[in-house]
Design a protein around this motif. Structure first.
Motif: not given
Length: 74
Positions: A64-74
């Motif tokens: 969920t975190k990966l799919l909802n990331a805005d590209g900055d956090d993972h």
């Protein structure tokens, strides 16, 4: 490293120590690979190679975190 292997080593303290060291080294390597690749390492000390079955909620949260990331956090 499977926890069952460590448990099966029983009273062989030297083998238990070697298996635990191997487990620590493997975890450190995995964490480093996640860091290098920009991924996320989630330590689960009470699990083995069956993480999706043992901790499905953690896998779901990570996805969920990966799919909802805005590209900055993972």
């Amino acid at each position: 490293m499977q926890l069952q292997e460590i448990a099966a080593a029983g009273d062989d303290a030297e083998l238990v120590a070697a298996l635990q060291q191997w487990q620590r080294e493997g975890s450190a390597w995995s964490a480093e690979q996640a860091k290098i690749s920009g991924g996320q390492y989630i330590p689960l000390p009470d699990s083995d190679h069956l993480v999706p079955l043992q901790h499905p909620q953690v896998v779901e949260q990570a996805l969920t975190k990966l799919l909802n990331a805005d590209g900055d956090d993972h």
